[in-house]
Structures are given as C-alpha cells and as structure tokens.
Design an enzyme around this catalytic site. Structure first.
Site: not given
Ligand code: GLA
Length: 640
Positions: A193, A259-260, A280
C-alpha cells in the site's frame, strides 16, 4: 536468414552483436529498439490472480478464525479447484515492530497460532493454508505506517507502543521485512500500500499529534504533478530486488496499491503483477463505475504478468449483496472481462449460495483466465451503454454488453463490432443461462438496468489470416507511449468521496493516463483516421513512442501509418519504423498531418519481438497522435 555476428564473452554465452548494440542504444534513446519485452514477467501471474482478501469483509477486525473459515469455504465449495488460490491478510495484523532489532510482531490475540515458543511467526498459519492447497498473502506499506494508521477513526486494531514500535511499514526495512515475509514466514503474495508515502507530511494532524514521525509525501492521489514518481518507483525497485533474493524460485506475486496515483496506470505494468488503477472500491454502484472506468481504457497496459487492478470484488455487500444479483453479476462479469484479479472480499463463511454461484461461474472464470491474456477492448461507448469485446485464445470472442444506467436498453450488436464477417453465421452463448442466439450481420438484444449480458461469440473473422494488434492487447506493450506530461483522464466517472458526501466540489479528475495508447481509438478517444480514411482497427498512440509486440508465430506485420487527423500539430513529420528482434525491417517516409497513410509491411517470420516506433522532431507529442491503422499480424509471409 541474415548471418548474425556474435561476441564471445569468457566462452560463456554468444550474444548477438545487434542485441548488444540495441541495449546500449536504448540506455540513451528510449525509442531505440531493445529486442526485449519490458513489462513485468517476474512472479507467478501468467493469468490474473484469483483468491480472497480480508479487507472488504473485515477491515482491520481480522482474526485467524475468520480468515481460515473463508479459506475452508473456498476449498469446500469447489472454488479452490476453479482457481481461487490466494488467501490474503490485509491491513490490521501487526501489533508492533520490536526495537531495536526490527522484527515485526503479529497480534497474538487475533492469531493464536503465531505464538511459537516465545517468537512471533506466521509460519504455522501459512503452513495451514499451504496444506489446504492454497497460497498465502500479506500486507505492508511503502511508508513507515499503513493506511489504517493514517485513516482509521478507531484505534483498537492499530499497532501499539512507541512511535518507532508503531512503524510497521517497509520504509527503511525492505530487506528485513521481505525476508521475514517470504523466506521465514512462507508467504507467496504481498500487497504494498502507499499511505505511508502520502499521509504523514509534517503538517498532518497525525504527525502534529506527536504519534507519528513525518515523512515528506511523495504520493498525492489528487495531483500527479505533486507526486515524486521516481521516488516511488525506486522503492518498488528495492522491493523487487528483495523478492527475487528471498523467493529465488519466483513463486511470488507483487500487488501495487497506490490507487492510480503518480501516473502508475502508465508504469505499474513494469513494476508488479497487479497494479491498482483507482481509489478503493466501495459496495456502491457509483463506485463500481469509477473503478471500472479506471481500467477499461487501459487495455494496452495489462498483459500476462502485469494486470490492471480496479480493486477487489465487493460481491456480498451493499449494492452487490444477495438482494442485488443483477449488480453482483455485472460486477463479476466486468472484472472478468478487464482481466482484473478476481479477489473475493466477502465473509465466505456466510456467503449465500446465489453469490457463491456467481463467483463460481466456470465460463466467466475461463474468460478471465484465458491464456492469451487479452483485456477486453471497448467496441461501443456512448450514453449508458458499453460493449466490450475480448479476443480468446480459441479464436472465439467474449462479449460484455453493459448497461450502466437505470432504464432498459435495446442494443444492436453487429458483426462489425465483433470484427466478424457480416455474411457468415454468428452464434452467441449466454454465459449465465447457456442459451444460444444465432444471427447474421446484426441482432437485437435487450439489457436490463445495470445488467451486463456476458456472452461467448463464435463467427468467421473479418481478418481470416491473422489478428489485428488491437485484438491482442495482451501481446502489445506501449513501452514508451509518448506522454511527456501526465494529465488526469477526464472521462473516468467521478463518484463522490465517501467521507465528504456532496460537500465541496466533488471528486475531480485524478487518474493520470490521458493520452495513453489505445486499441481501435486515438489516445483521446477519437476514431482512428488518416487523411480522411477511418480505420475501425488499429493502435492509436502519440508521436515519439515505441510499442513492443510479442509475436506468436506470425509471418507478416502490415499496417497503414500516418499522423492522425485529430492532431493539433499540423507541421511536424513523423517517421514510422518496424523492428524485428532489434533489426530495422521497414521504415516510412516522414509523414505530416493531412498526408495519406503509407502502407508498411514487414516479414516477421521467426521474429520474437516486434517494435513499432513513431519518431518525430516535434517536442509536443501530446499534440501529435499517430495511427497504426489496420495494424495486423498475418500468417502469410506474402505482402497483400
Ligand atoms: C488502502 C487500500 C485498501 C486497503 C486499506 C487498508 O485504502 O487501498 O485496499 O488495503 O488501505 O488499510
């Protein structure tokens, strides 16, 4: 066959001189041919990974019983036999990092099997999963701290202890942690992440509270311009090096989760097996639309080994629960068509059978796992309707007809959209009902609100003796796509931020990639057109670009090249070149806007890697889209 000159190095290997020259050249000139496929092929992701993750079901409220319970249902229900293998622990498993030696400690109250003779180890847990025939996945962060530490409003499940003890992310510990996860604990998958590189600036409330150390943010989801792309890439390079050291058999999977942001939709394919294209997913239809859009036009950026990831499945909750089977089926069918990882995200111990049947549909799984690895391309995209077509290894096509809206739509599906002949019979097989629909030329279908018709199509191909490059995006890699200044794609549906409701101005365009290479479209979504002639098939890309094409036994590449009519730059010339394994095979004259397309054709018999280069002296590539019209690989060696 051309005679190859070779270099002998310490009597070990014979290296063709042209390859040595090619790779030296590439170091300075990104358009120079390299004779190698540069997208990620390490790890084990020849087809999109399938499995389950704890996040959507449980957040940080995880424990061994919940995870192993879901794992058991995967096995008992037959989903494991259908390919669901990875069982991934997401955020929430760490209690602290031991200081000073740095070992990570697992939350013993939640994972009792981790307490082994005074030590803390996931080995008993991964042993259990492996004994069930499954694979095990773990979660970490590029920064010192994880996403839940940054964003959770409830501290119950967060790491405990001093500031340093709560630094459970990879930053400063890459080698140590990767060795722990893979060599010591036996994991097979890691999701990395990025919140640690995003949320801990000196002025953030977290840091000002004194609970966290500051780390200058290099990731900014809302602004690619404020992200430090090389810094993020450098960290992934270190993670990769550590993975190769600790899993020398290559049995690992690296999941990028930024996330892009930081233009990762352009380069994630070079760095990991799966790469998140958006923020997400949530169990809401609007959010499905955003996440779907973030991957749907990136068909050339996903390949065997390097897949686009619009996030895990949310089947089982909210708009995708057992009361919303139409939406749940759409979610599954669309993710399958995008070659997305199929990572279930529900508490499988209580997942209703109707939903288990959706994720277990063998025909839809098969189209996702198709060995050719071609992400679906958009054949129609207007109003609330999208038609996606995916070329399968068998020669058949998979088709998804997606109604995004709330009114039924009468659809004309045409042979042309499928690149099938108008005068030969076509048969559609519905992958839910198995019903067959024969037709010729075109047929009418009705799609209910939010429904996705998912079909297999059999017919006679327009291009009988080969495949258009746009039909095989899994084998086409925009190694250099010509984008010089990454900009947000304005076409991606913007759902509201979950935490702000409709306050403020709403979500702005934020996923860079606008102007990237496209199948059957210019980089900005126009019809491919050179001097007034439209091309239904082809690759659209900016000038100063290099495409790598993996050749699976074809003998000729043929195409019509030119500056696209949509170009704003009407003065600069572009020269088009075809290389085979590093050697120049064909070259166009310099072509400007308005000049008719030039036919280029090259004998690619025996060639493994073809490169298509469009070179120009222009600086503003973004103003100079070019088209490889009708670009196709053909079985016949003879030019047309
Ligand atoms: C981010 C990621 C999620 C998840 C959360 C965990 O938001 O994008 O997919 O792994 O963290 O805290």
């Amino acid at each position: 066959m051309q005679k190859q000159t070779t270099l002998r190095r310490r009597g070990l290997a014979l290296i063709p001189l042209c390859l040595v020259a090619a790779s030296l050249h590439a170091a300075t000139d990104p358009l120079a041919p390299t004779a190698r496929w540069s997208a990620y092929t390490a790890g084990r992701a020849a087809t999109p990974p399938m499995g389950w993750s704890s996040w959507n079901a449980f957040g940080t409220d995880i424990d061994e019983a919940k995870i192993l319970g879901s794992a058991q249902r995967i096995v008992d229900s037959g989903l494991a036999a259908k390919g669901y293998r990875y069982v991934n622990i997401d955020d929430g498993w760490t209690i602290r990092r031991q200081i000073p030696e740095g070992n990570l400690v697992i939350r013993a109250d939640r994972f009792p099997s981790s307490v082994t003779g005074g030590a803390s180890s996931f080995r008993p847990f991964t042993d259990k999963l492996h004994a069930m025939g499954l694979k095990a996945g773990i979660y970490s962060d590029l920064g010192r701290n994880t996403c839940s530490q940054a964003y959770s409003s409830d501290s119950t499940d967060l790491p405990k202890g001093s500031v340093l003890e709560r630094e459970v992310g990879l930053y400063g510990h890459i080698d140590q942690d990767i060795a722990l996860y893979f060599a010591d604990w036996g994991f097979d998958f890691i999701k990395v992440d990025g919140c640690g590189l995003r949320a801990y600036g000196a002025t953030s409330a977290k840091v000002r509270s004194g609970q966290y150390r500051a780390l200058a943010p290099v990731l900014d989801l809302e602004s690619v311009g404020r992200s430090d792309i090389p810094a993020v890439q450098a960290e992934f390079a270190q993670i990769n090096a550590a993975l190769l050291r600790n899993k020398p058999d290559g049995d690992f999977l690296l999941s990028l989760c930024i996330w892009g942001a930081a233009d990762v939709r352009a380069w994630g394919k070079n760095v990991g097996n799966i790469s998140r294209t958006s923020d997400d997913i949530r169990p809401s239809w609007a959010r499905l639309l955003s996440n779907f859009d973030s991957a749907a036009k990136r068909e050339l950026y996903g390949h065997p080994g390097s897949w686009n990831d619009p996030d895990m499945l949310y089947i089982g909750k909210g708009d995708f629960d057992a009361d919303h089977l139409v939406e749940a089926k759409s979610h599954f069918a669309l993710w399958a068509m995008l070659n997305s990882p199929l990572m279930m995200g529900a508490d499988l111990r209580s997942m209703p059978q109707a939903l288990m049947d959706i994720v277990g549909n063998p025909d839809i799984i098969a189209l996702n796992q198709d060995p050719a690895g071609n992400q679906a391309t958009l054949a129609y995209d207007a109003d609330d309707l999208e038609i996606l077509v995916k070329q399968l290894a068998s020669g058949q096509k998979a088709v998804a007809i997606f109604n995004r809206g709330l009114a039924p739509i009468d659809v004309d599906l045409t042979a042309e959209q499928l690149k099938f002949r108008k005068d030969a019979p076509i048969t559609l097989t519905d992958l839910w009902t198995k019903a067959e629909t024969p037709f010729t030329n075109e047929t009418k279908l009705r799609v209910a609100p939010r429904e996705t018709l998912i079909l297999r199509a059999q017919g006679a191909r327009v291009l009988a003796q080969g495949l258009y490059l746009s039909e095989q995006p899994g084998s086409v890699n925009p190694a250099v796509d010509g984008v010089t200044a990454p900009q947000a794609d304005p076409t991606i549906f913007r759902s509201s931020f979950a935490w702000s409701g409709t306050k403020g101005a709403g979500e702005r365009p934020m996923y860079a990639g606008w102007g990237g290479a496209r199948a059957d479209s210019t980089p900005y979504g126009q019809t491919l057109r050179i001097a007034g002639t439209a091309y239904a098939a082809g690759i659209g890309i900016l000038a100063n670009s290099r495409l790598e094409v993996s050749n699976h036994g074809y003998r000729r590449l043929s195409t019509q090249v030119g500056v696209d009519d949509s170009a704003l730059d009407r003065t600069h010339g572009v020269t088009f070149m075809i290389y085979g394994d590093g050697k120049l095979l064909a070259k166009s004259k310099s072509l400007r806007w308005g000049q008719p397309a030039q036919a280029l054709s090259a004998d690619v018999g025996g060639v493994k890697l073809i490169e298509l280069v469009a070179r120009s002296a222009a600086r503003g590539n973004e103003q100079l889209p070019v088209s490889w019209g009708d670009a196709a690989l053909l079985t016949s060696a003879r030019p047309d």
